[in-house]
Enzyme design. Structure first.
Site, PDB file in Angstrom:
ATOM      1  N   SER A   1       4.130  -5.863  -3.051  1.00 58.12           N
ATOM      2  CA  SER A   1       5.123  -4.023  -3.012  1.00 58.12           C
ATOM      3  C   SER A   1       5.496  -3.937  -1.872  1.00 58.12           C
ATOM      4  O   SER A   1       6.965  -4.380  -1.906  1.00 58.12           O
ATOM      5  CB  SER A   1       3.326  -3.182  -3.531  1.00 58.12           C
ATOM      6  OG  SER A   1       3.495  -2.223  -3.731  1.00 58.12           O
TER       7      SER A   1
ATOM      8  N   GLY B   1       0.414  -1.022  -0.249  1.00 61.29           N
ATOM      9  CA  GLY B   1       0.032   0.311   0.063  1.00 61.29           C
ATOM     10  C   GLY B   1       0.903   1.467  -0.257  1.00 61.29           C
ATOM     11  O   GLY B   1       0.462   2.380   0.339  1.00 61.29           O
TER      12      GLY B   1
END
Length: 540
Positions: free
Chosen positions: A199, A119
């Protein structure tokens, strides 16, 4: 008799509407209870405080977790750290909660897989919105997920003792230490812990592999679509970024002490909203994210990153099995919110991040023109060739850093290093379908592999037969790696070869599975040559 049958049937129906308690567990903090999953296959213990934080300890390492008397009901899974959402700023400052999912019937002690959510270091949580446990726990592993502080609360780095940086990473270290102390009580093996993430979570995993602070806290690591060697892993000028963020709120200072005073007084909602109007891809391009940093040394303050990750991986590498992955169309997510204005700005600036250093601006401009010509020829960057920009973002931000890190580790350590390249496009590529303008593009977007690892609440659609095959293959290989350090111990459906010191071997994970060499070799060589010559190895 008919009345009795009705009562039994109603009782069975009602039992499915009420959470059934899981066995009580005694940990260092006290006794806790959880609940049994709706299908009865695993136990859930969610929302357990693994550390504490509040406004008086902002920007610092977290405090120890609370203790309690009686039985703590670990059933509240809707905790998250403050972040911007479509419903406004949601979350609480004391957000450091951990979730443990335990197979009900498996033989103990069980391997542990610890997931770190992504995120961009400003959003996300460890809950079942994304991190649904069913696909993994059926392979007889315990899945653990947790929250860590985000944005300014987690990554303000001012180079002073009051805000040394990396509070969010220190939360992650605290979670891993909590697991070492307590996971045996759930039937887990603290000596068989694998960390993995996607990520920003993948980059976090890579940073934790590089850090001295995590020695002995895990046995293996899996890095999805991230790397500590990517240009967005480290903030090279964190005071400037902190100054830029509060300037959006009307404040003008670059003095660390004054910035600390401002950030301490501002509400967490103001801190979240300061840059919430700017899309994540543009924050990345504009160096507008508060990210992990190299910390200054202060007496009595434990640092997570004492040097650049490249130097740490070079000088003190952990000799543990590693796995890396990226998707073939990572960049689709990052071009989704490009506009005519942002594309125009791409033509005016160089393409490089702050992790590269040049002898002069002329040298930087010359090399940038060479890279632009490689991707775009003589054309200007525009909507017409935006897929070429997607390729650039894929290679620069994800694919090549992942390859360079895997290559570096394979040549440095003796433990096996694996890589896979995820290209599958099916019914669960939710990022490409739900959040981009390009749902019909081939391949896998950034984050599109997530729902083949987790059964997520965000995507409630039924799993089709083809997707089920991909889920079974991927989760079997990931959990095999967590159990044995080898994703294909039985050579099925193929033998996945690790990298050697002189040969890069990739598993191509699409409709079919096959072994191959490095993807996009010309592009890999272009960027490798640039980083060999221009990688920044010191921080001011």
């Amino acid at each position: 008799m008919k009345c009795g049958k009705r009562i039994v049937l109603f009782t069975l129906f009602a039992m499915n509407l009420v959470d059934q308690p899981a066995p009580e567990v005694t940990i260092e903090q006290g006794i806790l209870s959880g609940k049994i999953s709706t299908d009865g296959s695993f136990f859930e213990y969610v929302g357990i405080p693994y550390a504490t934080t509040n406004s008086s300890t902002r920007f610092k390492a977290p405090l120890p977790p609370p203790k309690w008397k009686g039985v703590f009901k670990a059933v509240d899974e809707f905790y998250q750290c403050p972040q911007n959402t479509p419903l406004g700023v949601l979350g609480v400052e004391d957000c450091l909660k951990i979730n443990v999912y335990v197979p009900a019937q498996a033989k103990r002690p069980l391997p542990i897989m610890v997931y770190i959510h992504g995120g961009a270091f400003i959003m996300g949580n460890g809950g079942k919105t994304i991190v649904g446990p069913h696909f993994l726990v059926k392979h007889d592993v315990i899945l653990v997920s947790f929250n860590y502080r985000l944005g300014a609360l987690g990554f303000l780095c001012l180079g002073i003792k009051e805000a040394p940086g990396n509070a969010g990473l220190k939360d992650q270290v605290a979670a891993l230490r909590w697991i070492q102390k307590n996971i045996a009580a759930f039937g887990g093996d603290p000596d068989n812990v694998t960390i993995f993430g996607t990520s920003a979570g993948g980059t976090s995993v890579s940073l934790l592999v590089a850090s001295d602070a995590t020695n002995g806290l895990f046995k293996r690591a899996i890095v999805h679509s991230g790397s500590s060697l990517t240009n967005w892993a480290i903030n090279y000028n964190p005071v400037s970024v902190a100054s830029s963020i509060v300037s959006m709120l009307g404040y003008d200072t670059k003095e660390p002490e004054k910035l600390y005073e401002l950030y301490s007084k501002l509400s967490y909602k103001d801190l979240v909203l300061a840059s919430a109007h700017i899309p994540i891809p543009q924050l990345m391009v504009q160096n507008g994210l508060l990210l992990p940093c190299v910390e200054k040394t202060f007496p009595g303050v434990e640092s997570v990153l004492s040097d650049l990750p490249y130097n740490l991986l070079t000088n003190k590498p952990k000799n543990i099995p590693l796995m890396y992955s990226s998707t073939d169309r990572e960049g689709l997510f990052f071009i989704d919110q490009e506009t005519e204005e942002t594309l125009h700005q791409c033509n005016k600036r160089t393409l490089f991040g702050e992790d590269l250093i040049f002898a002069s601006k002329d040298e930087e401009n010359k090399l940038s023109r060479k890279v632009k010509e490689y991707y775009f020829g003589k054309e200007q960057i525009s909507e017409k060739n935006i897929m070429k920009l997607s390729d650039l973002y894929t290679h620069l931000n994800f694919e090549v850093p992942m390859i360079l890190e895997a290559e570096k580790m394979a040549r440095t350590i003796d433990a096996p290093v694996y890589s896979y390249y995820f290209t599958y496009s099916g019914g669960r590529n939710f990022v490409k379908v739900a959040t981009t303008r390009y749902p019909n593009e081939k391949g896998a977007c950034h984050g599109d592999d997530l729902l083949y690892i987790f059964n997520s609440l965000v995507w409630p659609y039924r799993v089709n037969d083809k997707d089920k095959i991909i889920i079974d293959r991927l989760t079997t290989m990931l959990t095999n790696f967590a159990k044995y350090g080898n994703p294909t111990p039985n050579d099925l459906p193929l033998k996945w070869a690790p990298h050697s010191k002189d040969q890069l071997n990739f598993l191509y994970f699409g409709d079919e599975m096959k072994m191959g060499s490095v993807p996009n070799p010309d592009t890999y060589q272009l960027w490798k040559d640039i980083y060999i010559k221009h990688r920044k190895t010191t921080v001011d």
